[in-house]
Write an enzyme that holds these catalytic residues in place. Structure first.
Site, short mmCIF file in Angstrom:
data_model
loop_
_atom_site.label_atom_id
_atom_site.label_comp_id
_atom_site.label_asym_id
_atom_site.label_seq_id
_atom_site.Cartn_x
_atom_site.Cartn_y
_atom_site.Cartn_z
N SER A 61 -0.51 -10.20 -1.81
CA SER A 61 -1.71 -9.85 -1.04
C SER A 61 -2.02 -10.81 0.08
CB SER A 61 -2.94 -9.77 -1.98
OG SER A 61 -2.77 -8.74 -2.92
N ASP A 118 0.87 -1.17 0.00
CA ASP A 118 0.00 0.00 0.00
C ASP A 118 0.90 1.23 0.00
OD1 ASP A 118 1.01 0.05 2.56
OD2 ASP A 118 -0.88 -0.35 3.57
N SER A 161 -6.17 -12.61 3.81
CA SER A 161 -5.41 -11.79 2.87
C SER A 161 -5.22 -10.39 3.45
CB SER A 161 -6.13 -11.72 1.52
OG SER A 161 -7.39 -11.10 1.66
N TYR A 162 -4.50 -9.54 2.73
CA TYR A 162 -4.13 -8.21 3.24
C TYR A 162 -5.39 -7.43 3.64
CZ TYR A 162 -1.45 -3.90 3.63
OH TYR A 162 -0.84 -2.77 4.11
N PRO A 163 -5.44 -6.92 4.89
CA PRO A 163 -6.70 -6.34 5.39
C PRO A 163 -6.93 -4.86 5.06
CG PRO A 163 -5.11 -6.46 7.17
CD PRO A 163 -4.43 -7.02 5.95
#
Length: 862
Positions: free
Chosen positions: A153, A119, A335-337
């Protein structure tokens, strides 16, 4: 063979990724900072054999701050913070020595692969890591590529191996957008916060907040809460009337009908309708319609929806929910939150994720049925271009995750299964009745296919009484017709879930920062969290928002911050210039700041109504050294002393109790001393209110008590009561607490180490003489004859608490708050145990062969 350095965002992630890439064939060791491990293995990299070193950081390596002198609230005009004050990048956590650690591991490496979170914050950390590591890496040949970025991810074998096989580059524009946000928030937030904190805390005594902060995102967030509060306060209930009819399709049953007019606000008109309908004896069926309806399965889960549900249904605050989600991610369960996307990419392995859940007893039947009958393609949602929606990546049990971890994982899993389930279908029957000239309706629903509501039962169609079979023209006897008097009700306070929705709608914060802003307004005592996780503004929060509206509404409305967020996103996309956005935004807020300062009287008028002036707050405690009148102790945060005669305010240490110290006075300024204490098991020390705020000596800083004062002859000073260097921290000195008898103790004046000694001694005094072995001050102890633990019934003894064998059983290290860097693997040097700087080095007892109890303790901590 090439050496490849790989860096993840957290130690647990580094271990998981290294385990996958090395297939478990790796060696691990602790890094020099003690917080990060290094995992090493050999393998292939870009077609060549390579030695891999996988390690991590602990979040941001650097943080933005003003240079030294601009951190002083007293010496700098807040207006200078918008442009004149230079900023610098400092280590986010100096104790971790992260830059040094990265340079040690990066020295001699040929390439670097960045495994930071994917991100904008992660991209920013990429460049922080590169700034530290590139200067010590091997210099590449002219065209050789050495910097790689892994995009992933989830922590699964497939995702990690795929990321390693498709390495990209870090995104400079996304990193710059984070830099811009950090600088804007720092300059704008600090300027407004410093000005309004000093202004209002200097006038009012019961604000009950140690910091009256302003934030470009925080303040609009508070604004939403106060706006709802204002609607509640200004609400005036209105009386209205509803006509309710009941018909009896059978002798034993009745059916309640809803009036088509819904309600009327005039009593006489309502009475007229009642009289007309009472004349009828039967209700006539005017129409019967049946329609198959669909309740759609949910969109795939993104961060904002997860936070909303966690607050509304699971009772978890947004920040707590985010912390749990991050833990589940780093452990490989989800997975990526942090994602704004609600649309699965075409190549996403939905069936693979579903198979992982086939053996869980809570939803095994539903999952197996979906796999055998075929899954439904998830609804098309929003693709933000970041990460896939939040998805369970591996099976888990309640015993594995426990408590809140399991509850959040269970919801994420049920939501995912629902997205690939069928829609819920039901048959809706609507019967329209006429009673006289008035129309009434009755609606019934019967589920024909439960679909996704089997896995999300809280979304199921509620069970209702089945409607009678009837046709147009049928007549039913009327059981009852009556007039109900009701009142309109005010809205309730915003829930966290509703606030999150408003913040997302108006572009306040990001999916990552929304929980932080909500937590901030709670921590600052601007709102309180009531039952049902509703946010009720405090007096301070209400007055601040009303004050901003009165002076400059744009400071609290979401419009201006939303516009800034759009500009930051343009920087991330490479469509806006970093320097121009920064300069333009700061110029706008600088003008607003000057207008705010000039118009502060408008907010002050509101403060006067809600809060008490300093002179009218608190209770008399100690005498002022200037006028010799009593100063008042204001206990509300931040606790302080105020002299109404001199109109001076003196800050005090926080998070403890303050009382008068034996009416003793400071020899420098004649102020009465006060005693600060963190409790019977904690530290306590006297301080002079004036010296605490205006350091009398060059080697003292603001906020130092008598236990750090270097006055050469004052009986309360470090010079007179200091015993020896702290056994744990680098710069602290153990100082005798002369108020602690008969349970005597000494405490470090820097950290939280406390040493208990000589219990039941009649008197303990620090001698001017020092120990020949370790340079610590000697201690004179005087016991009562009946309670003396000294050998040979002696009552007095003078010696070193570190070296004297007579004292070895009388000294006990009771509490230590943090570990010394050397114990974590650092290579620092220590001086002797003398009580002042410049004492001779050495004198440290051999940690392998401690001669006494205190030396053994020191050896353990060192």
């Amino acid at each position: 063979m090439k050496t490849v350095l790989m860096v993840a965002e957290k130690p647990s992630l580094a271990q998981s990724i290294a385990k996958i890439l090395s297939r478990g064939n790796m060696s691990s060791r602790k890094g020099l900072n003690g917080a990060c491990s290094v995992h090493e293995y050999t393998g292939s990299f870009i077609g060549q054999s390579a030695h891999f070193k996988m390690t991590s950081v602990c979040g941001h390596v650097m943080t933005l701050d003003f240079i030294g002198k601009y951190n002083s609230w007293d010496k700098v005009d807040p207006a200078e913070l918008f442009s004149k004050a230079p900023t610098e990048k400092k280590e986010a956590n100096p104790k971790l020595t992260m830059v040094k650690f990265l340079q040690v591991e990066g020295r001699g490496c040929d390439c670097i692969v960045l495994w930071l979170d994917c991100d904008k914050e992660g991209e920013n950390i990429c460049f922080e890591v590169l700034d530290a590591v590139l200067p010590v890496m091997n210099k590449p040949r002219s065209t050789e590529r050495t910097i790689y970025r892994a995009k992933f991810s989830s922590i699964t074998d497939t995702d990690i191996c795929n990321a390693m096989n498709h390495l990209g580059e870090p995104n400079r524009n996304e990193a710059l957008s984070v830099d811009a946000r950090q600088e804007l928030d720092l300059r704008i937030g600090c300027a407004f916060t410093r000005f309004q904190t000093k202004y209002f805390q200097g006038k009012y005594g019961n604000l009950d907040s140690s910091l009256i902060s302003f934030g470009p995102c925080q303040t609009p967030t508070l604004g939403f809460c106060v706006e709802r509060h204002d609607k509640i306060q200004s609400f005036k209930p209105e009386t209205y009337w509803v006509l309710q009819a009941k018909v009896n399709p059978e002798k034993e049953s009745s059916l309640t009908l809803d009036w088509d007019r819904v309600r009327v606000f005039d009593r006489e008109i309502a009475q007229m309708f009642l009289n007309i309908t009472k004349m009828a004896k039967e209700a006539k069926v005017e129409s019967v319609s049946k329609k198959e309806k669909v309740k759609q399965r949910p969109l795939a889960l993104n961060t904002v929806e997860m936070l909303r549900v966690a607050s509304a249904a699971l009772g978890m605050g947004p920040q707590h929910a985010m912390q749990i989600a991050e833990r589940l991610y780093t452990q490989g369960y989800i997975s990526y939150p942090r994602t704004e996307t609600t649309h699965y990419p075409e190549n996403f392995d939905l069936k693979g994720c579903l198979r992982q859940q086939a053996n869980n007893p809570y939803w095994a039947e539903t999952v197996k049925a979906l796999l055998s009958e075929g899954i439904n393609r998830p609804r098309k949602g929003h693709d933000a271009g970041d990460h896939p929606p939040i998805t369970p990546m591996r099976a888990a049990t309640e015993a594995e995750l426990g408590g809140d971890g399991w509850r959040l994982y269970e919801y994420i899993t049920r939501h995912f299964i629902a997205t690939v389930s069928a829609d819920c279908k039901y048959l809706q029957t609507t019967i329209s009745f006429s009673i006289g000239p008035e129309r009434f309706t009755c609606i019934g629903k019967v589920v024909t296919s439960p679909g996704f509501t089997e896995i999300m039962p809280w979304h199921s169609i509620p069970l209702e009484e089945s409607l009678p079979h009837c046709e147009k023209g049928d007549l039913f006897p009327i059981g009852e017709i009556k007039l109900l008097e009701k009142q309109t009700s005010p809205p309730d306070y915003l829930t966290e879930a509703e606030l999150i929705t408003l913040m997302e709608k108006h572009g306040i914060g990001t999916d990552a920062s929304i929980p932080v802003h909500i937590n901030n307004i709670c921590q600052r005592n601007y709102v309180t969290v009531e039952s049902g996780r509703r946010l009720k503004p405090t007096n301070l929060g209400i007055v601040l928002v009303h004050g901003y509206y009165k002076i400059d509404a744009e400071l609290v409305l979401p419009t201006i911050r939303s516009a800034v967020e759009k500009q930051l996103n343009l920087i991330a996309l490479g469509k806006a210039n970093y320097h121009q956005v920064l300069e333009h935004t700061l110029d706008i807020f600088k003008r607003k700041f000057h207008y705010f300062v000039d118009s502060i009287a408008g907010m002050d008028e509101l403060m006067e109504v809600s809060f008490s002036p300093l002179a009218a707050t608190g209770k008399p405690l100690s005498r002022c050294g200037k006028c010799h009148r009593f100063m008042k102790y204001i206990q509300a945060k931040p606790s302080r002393l105020h002299c109404s005669h001199c109109d001076d305010t003196y800050s005090l240490p926080q998070n403890g109790t303050i009382k008068l110290y034996k009416e003793l006075r400071c020899p420098l300024d004649d102020f009465e001393l006060v005693l600060w204490s963190s409790g019977s098991r904690g530290k306590s020390y006297p301080l002079c209110p004036y010296c605490y705020n205006h350091p009398p000596f060059r080697d003292m800083k603001k906020g130092m008590g008598c236990n750090e004062c270097t006055h050469p002859t004052c009986q309360h000073s470090l010079s007179m009561l200091g015993i020896g260097q702290c056994v744990e921290c680098e710069n602290g000195v153990l100082v005798l607490d002369s108020t602690s008898g008969p349970k005597w103790k000494m405490a470090c004046n820097k950290c939280n180490v406390i040493v208990h000694f000589f219990e039941n001694a009649h008197k303990v005094r620090v001698s001017p003489e020092t120990c020949d072995l370790c340079d610590a001050a000697l201690v004179d102890v005087d016991f009562n004859k009946a309670k003396s633990p000294l050998p040979g019934d002696e009552t007095q003894h003078s010696g070193c608490i570190f070296c004297d064998p007579v004292f070895q059983d009388l000294v006990e290290l009771k509490h230590a708050a943090m570990r010394h860097p050397m114990h974590r693997g650092g290579q620092g040097k220590r001086q002797g145990r003398g009580r002042g700087k410049g004492r001779r080095p050495g004198g440290r007892l051999n940690p392998k062969k401690p001669k006494d109890k205190m030396a053994a303790l020191a050896a353990y901590f060192v």
